[in-house]
Design a protein around this motif. Structure first.
Motif, PDB file in Angstrom:
ATOM      1  N   THR A 110       0.849  -1.184   0.000  1.00 11.43           N
ATOM      2  CA  THR A 110       0.000   0.000   0.000  1.00 11.43           C
ATOM      3  C   THR A 110       0.884   1.232   0.000  1.00 11.43           C
ATOM      4  OG1 THR A 110      -1.911   1.047   1.063  1.00 11.43           O
ATOM      5  CG2 THR A 110      -0.200   0.199   2.519  1.00 11.43           C
TER       6      THR A 110
ATOM      7  N   LEU B 257       1.199   4.987   1.716  1.00  8.62           N
ATOM      8  CA  LEU B 257       0.743   5.891   2.768  1.00  8.62           C
ATOM      9  C   LEU B 257       0.903   7.319   2.274  1.00  8.62           C
ATOM     10  CD1 LEU B 257      -0.205   6.537   5.616  1.00  8.62           C
ATOM     11  CD2 LEU B 257       2.165   6.306   6.377  1.00  8.62           C
TER      12      LEU B 257
ATOM     13  N   THR C 293      -3.938   5.886   5.418  1.00  8.20           N
ATOM     14  CA  THR C 293      -4.347   4.768   4.582  1.00  8.20           C
ATOM     15  C   THR C 293      -4.989   3.703   5.445  1.00  8.20           C
ATOM     16  OG1 THR C 293      -2.528   5.159   3.046  1.00  8.20           O
ATOM     17  CG2 THR C 293      -3.496   2.974   2.997  1.00  8.20           C
TER      18      THR C 293
END
Length: 144
Positions: free
Chosen positions: A108, A110, A115
């Motif tokens: 992912t 941030l 997030t």
């Protein structure tokens, strides 16, 4: 670096310079045109990170400490409720979630807004599904 610069003064300058640059919200990466004394354009003592024998210099250690210790987010945690939160520097993350002997990895990014990442662990045949929720809170860079 000209005459009069000691290894300590070079290291101190590098730390201050990198900290100021890192504190800029638009900053994305560092670039370096000279990291080894054997290929430095300004002479053998001007190289930033490594000496002629590829030994890490004091300035190199300062760089490594800032980038891979002070500004590197690595957190571990255990949760019984299925949720875990952490704060980190802006950037890309690899998240590993382990439950009932299974590990699922996801990546992912941030950003400044934070997030929320939902990780679903495949359920064993005899158990309920397990949901892992990880929230990474954004933290603005600031000068030390």
């Amino acid at each position: 670096f000209g005459d009069g610069w000691t290894q300590q003064s070079k290291s101190d300058y590098l730390k201050q310079f990198m900290t100021v640059i890192f504190s800029e919200p638009q900053f994305t990466s560092f670039g370096n045109w000279g990291f080894w004394d054997g290929k430095e354009f300004n002479g053998p003592d001007a190289g930033l990170l490594y000496d002629l024998n590829w030994n890490l210099k004091q300035t190199g250690q300062t760089y490594m400490d800032l980038v891979f210790k002070d500004w590197w987010t690595s957190v571990n945690g255990v949760t019984a409720a299925g949720q875990y939160g952490a704060r980190g520097f802006l950037g890309s993350y690899k998240i590993d979630v382990t439950a009932l002997g299974k590990t699922v990895s996801q990546t992912t990014v941030l950003d400044a807004d934070g997030t929320t990442l939902t990780v679903i662990i495949p359920e064993p045949a005899s158990a309920l599904p397990i949901l892992g929720l990880c929230w990474l809170g954004g933290r603005r860079r600031s000068a030390v």
